[in-house]
Enzyme design. Structure first.
Site, PDB file in Angstrom:
ATOM      1  N   HIS A  48       1.902  -2.832   0.255  1.00 39.69           N
ATOM      2  CA  HIS A  48       0.816  -3.264  -0.639  1.00 39.69           C
ATOM      3  C   HIS A  48       1.232  -4.396  -1.590  1.00 39.69           C
ATOM      4  O   HIS A  48       0.619  -5.464  -1.575  1.00 39.69           O
ATOM      5  CB  HIS A  48       0.252  -2.043  -1.399  1.00 39.69           C
ATOM      6  N   HIS A  72       4.419  -5.429  -9.244  1.00 37.62           N
ATOM      7  CA  HIS A  72       3.354  -4.981 -10.137  1.00 37.62           C
ATOM      8  C   HIS A  72       3.165  -3.465 -10.213  1.00 37.62           C
ATOM      9  O   HIS A  72       2.665  -2.967 -11.213  1.00 37.62           O
ATOM     10  CB  HIS A  72       2.022  -5.675  -9.813  1.00 37.62           C
ATOM     11  N   GLU A  76       4.603   1.504 -13.085  1.00 39.32           N
ATOM     12  CA  GLU A  76       3.599   2.554 -13.077  1.00 39.32           C
ATOM     13  C   GLU A  76       3.961   3.687 -12.109  1.00 39.32           C
ATOM     14  O   GLU A  76       3.849   4.865 -12.431  1.00 39.32           O
ATOM     15  CB  GLU A  76       2.241   1.939 -12.695  1.00 39.32           C
ATOM     16  N   ASP A  77       4.408   3.318 -10.912  1.00 38.98           N
ATOM     17  CA  ASP A  77       4.507   4.313  -9.846  1.00 38.98           C
ATOM     18  C   ASP A  77       5.928   4.696  -9.440  1.00 38.98           C
ATOM     19  O   ASP A  77       6.110   5.501  -8.532  1.00 38.98           O
ATOM     20  CB  ASP A  77       3.780   3.796  -8.583  1.00 38.98           C
ATOM     21  N   ASP A 139      -4.662  -7.925  -6.316  1.00 41.90           N
ATOM     22  CA  ASP A 139      -4.392  -6.497  -6.160  1.00 41.90           C
ATOM     23  C   ASP A 139      -5.682  -5.787  -5.739  1.00 41.90           C
ATOM     24  O   ASP A 139      -5.714  -5.011  -4.777  1.00 41.90           O
ATOM     25  CB  ASP A 139      -3.883  -5.958  -7.513  1.00 41.90           C
ATOM     26  N   ASP A 259     -30.619 -20.522   8.228  1.00 41.78           N
ATOM     27  CA  ASP A 259     -29.373 -21.254   8.017  1.00 41.78           C
ATOM     28  C   ASP A 259     -28.194 -20.288   7.924  1.00 41.78           C
ATOM     29  O   ASP A 259     -27.609 -20.094   6.882  1.00 41.78           O
ATOM     30  CB  ASP A 259     -29.461 -22.144   6.777  1.00 41.78           C
TER      31      ASP A 259
HETATM   32 MN    MN Z   1      -1.553  -2.436  -6.727  1.00 37.02          MN
END
Ligand code: MN
Length: 721
Positions: A48, A72, A76-77, A139, A259
């Site tokens: 990702h 990024h 956080e993870d 993201d 169109d």
């Molecule tokens: Mn992400």
């Protein structure tokens, strides 16, 4: 999983001496911390951030931003800390990662309070470093691309947030490529059935479209060859979301959207743009009213391009956008296209950011407005400056151009709902028809059977659908009134000769007369009389007693009734717009030399057998007439009717000027009876308009309105025909 090398190659292609070391280092850091993690789809998690980095490389962002993309999600993870990032990558990267992380913690649950606060945080993050939001957009784009793995409720929530928040932000930053994909992906989840249907219709035609695109591309390339332009020609089927918006706006079925295919021709310089335009107009005939020159007149956001719509092979309407490579990068990448390569790094100064977007204003607001809710209101208004989305009571989303009203909403639901719309409840509050829709409103329309469109409605309807339905209704109603009036007038005239309409219709006399004079139908004839285009006496003379007309020309009397007697009665009955002192009921005719309008000083002259000719009191021709035939006349306020007046408008010579002018005049509720354009030397054009007005004041205000139109140089009254 995408390899780091692919990303590095991409970066090197636009920034040959960029520092790739930071990207390699970020890759090592990220792959170590994300080790063993998986996404919902079962893919390794690290795929990702790498895809996000790849999207940003596609936007040609700087290496720091791409490194932030790779990193990024680590704070956080994973076990990684902001401190780790700062010591390895420096303050800037650490601050950006922190910004993205904080955005990620945003709680987007439906409670408006929470949402408002989230918006605010988002904008604060942008204020610190605009690159944070570009990373966030990339993201979100990758998350949307891989949304299928998510549970249904989450899909809906994320899609709605993407459509309502992220796509408009991408639009504000001018990153059209991301905006378009975000909208299409959200569309897919928000309106699953509609999307599936539309998608299958497009897919069914895909082989045909592709062959067609090839053919057009080849023809354009061939046509350009003799000129020696280096051109890149691209064709594509338009995005489903934009096709669907058009179907909604114009109430079309898929088959009726003409169109669907658009082309872009990219060249090296501005001169070539116009050369290509000429070559394409040589190949296929253009719809001149759809031509837009955004190079001469760029859009407010700086967008530059030529747009033309032509009738391509097999009669398909195709749009061709012609622009330089530089203009194209700007059009697709917006703010990202302004990143400059400086001292081995790509960067954009804050003042440059502000210059290209309205973001600065948003940032200002974010700092000034303390109440989150209030800030949300301001932000929403700004993000949706071009479009508003509202909800039906059933919760269906509908999109409208900014400024649209409840009336537009009513017509969008159904033309019958529009026709009988008497008011609306917006968020459970009663509003009038001219209430302007605001983003997020829930609208319920109230109808009444005895409600019908009025002229006023044209003032506050905005969508083309509503306007055309209202105009259609008004025209039909007016036409009915005119027919009714014409029938009555004719019948009265016939009765004087012991004839009747009924009798004439029965023995087919009227029919034969119509045929002879190529009038399509009795109704058309009645309408012409009712509108005053045709005098009842003339009809009588032409259709019933041609000898009367011949007699009039010789000024002789016919039978027992003199023509002047007939005219006198007519004038009395029909009502003259002019009162003549001491001579009631005379026929009056307006002089063609000066065409006076009610409100202007007038004077009358008695003619032999043709009543009284009315001139402006200052008219040169009138002053030359013998004084003994002069009579005093004045306007009869009760009976003014409509009068023809001519005006001359000098404009800059643009191909569309006549069409734009007549459209603008139509909007002012004035009928144009004739329009004629002439080109003058010095790139100016003269347009002669004959309009139908009530009086001098209306004409003056019309002229004032016209003089304010863009491209109009001067407006003057035209007296002689
Ligand atoms: Mn992400």
């Amino acid at each position: 999983m995408i390899r780091l090398d692919e990303i590095l190659e991409k970066v090197q292609s636009y920034a040959p001496d960029a520092d790739l070391g930071i990207l390699r280092k970020a890759w090592v850091f990220g792959s170590k911390y994300h080790q063993g993690q998986q996404r919902k789809s079962g893919e390794p998690y690290f795929a990702h951030p790498l895809e996000v980095a790849n999207i940003l490389a596609g936007l040609r962002m700087d290496t720091e931003t791409i490194a932030v993309a790779i990193l990024h999600d680590t704070v956080e993870d994973t076990e990684a800390t902001g401190q780790d990032i700062q010591s390895q990558f420096g303050t800037d990267v650490a601050a950006m990662v922190d910004g993205v992380t904080k955005l990620k913690k945003l709680d987007f649950r439906t409670a408006e309070e929470a949402q408002a606060e989230s918006f605010r945080k988002l904008v604060f993050a942008m204020a610190k470093d605009i690159r944070v939001i570009v990373v966030k957009l990339a993201d979100r784009l990758h998350n949307m691309r891989t949304l299928d793995a998510m549970p249904a409720a989450k899909k809906l929530r994320i899609s709605r947030e993407t459509m309502e928040l992220y796509a408009p932000i991408a639009n504000r930053l001018g990153i059209v490529s991301i905006q378009g994909e975000l909208q299409d992906l959200s569309f897919k989840y928000l309106h699953e059935d509609v999307y599936a249907q539309l998608n299958s219709e497009v897919e069914a035609r895909r082989p045909y479209f592709e062959a067609y695109i090839d053919r057009v591309r080849n023809e354009i390339v061939e046509a350009l060859r003799p000129y020696g332009f280096e051109a890149e020609v691209k064709g594509r089927v338009k995005r489903l979301w934009s096709i669907w918006l058009k179907m909604q706006d114009k109430q079309l079925t898929f088959e009726e959207v003409h169109d669907l295919i658009a082309f872009r021709v990219l060249v090296d310089d501005v001169g070539a743009c116009y050369g290509v335009l000429g070559a394409i107009h040589g190949l296929w005939s253009p719809h001149s009213e759809l031509f837009k020159d955004y190079i001469a007149q760029p859009k407010a956001n700086g967008y530059r391009s030529l747009h033309t719509t032509v009738v391509g092979p097999e009669g398909h309407r195709i749009e061709v956008q012609i622009r330089t490579q530089d203009m194209h990068r700007l059009a697709e990448f917006g703010i990202a296209a302004h990143w400059k390569y400086k001292e081995g790094k790509l960067a954009l100064k804050p003042e440059e950011i502000a210059q290209y977007t309205k973001i600065r204003q948003l940032l200002q607001w974010a700092e000034d407005i303390e109440d989150s809710r209030e800030f949300l209101d301001v932000l929403k208004v700004d993000l949706y400056a071009d479009q508003v989305h509202v909800y039906t009571p059933a919760g269906d989303i509908r999109w409208f151009p900014a400024g649209a009203t409840t009336l537009d909403f009513a017509y969008a639901i159904h033309s019958e709902v529009g026709q009988h719309c008497s008011g609306a409840r917006v968020n459970d509050r009663m509003v009038k028809l001219n209430y302007q829709l605001r983003a997020g409103d829930t609208i319920e329309i109230i109808t009444r059977n005895d409600q019908h469109p009025t002229k006023d409605w044209l003032k506050f309807a905005v969508t083309s659908r509503a306007l055309s339905k209202i105009r259609h209704f008004l025209r039909r109603e007016e036409n009915n009134r005119a027919m009714e009036m014409g029938r009555t007038l004719l019948d009265q005239e016939l009765r004087k000769h012991r004839l009747s309409l009924k009798g004439l219709l029965k023995d087919d006399g009227l029919r034969r007369a119509l045929d002879e004079f190529h009038h399509p139908s009795p109704d058309q004839l009645y309408a012409d009389v009712g509108y005053g285009r045709l005098a009842p006496t003339k009809v009588l003379a032409l259709y019933v007693a041609p000898e009367m007309l011949a007699a009039e020309e010789e000024e002789e009397e016919v039978g027992t009734m003199s023509l002047s007697g007939l005219f006198r009665r007519m004038a009395r009955r029909g009502g003259s717009p002019v009162r003549i002192h001491g001579m009631d009921g005379m026929l009056t005719v307006f002089a063609k030399c000066c065409r006076p309008l009610p409100g202007e000083p007038i004077i009358g002259f008695i003619t032999r057998g043709r009543g009284i000719t009315v001139h402006m009191s200052t008219c040169r021709q009138a002053l030359a007439l013998p004084a003994e035939r002069r009579v005093d006349v004045e306007w009869d306020r009760q009976n003014s009717g409509n009068h023809a007046a001519r005006i001359s408008v000098v404009t800059v010579d643009r191909p569309m000027m006549l069409a734009e002018l007549t459209r603008a005049v139509g909007k002012m509720n004035v009928n144009i009876t004739k329009a004629e354009a002439r080109t003058q030397r010095g790139e100016k054009a003269q347009i002669l308009l004959e309009v139908s007005v009530h009086d001098a004041r209306q004409l003056q205000s019309l002229m004032n309105d016209i003089s304010r139109l863009k491209g109009v140089v001067s407006v003057s009254r035209e007296r002689t025909p």
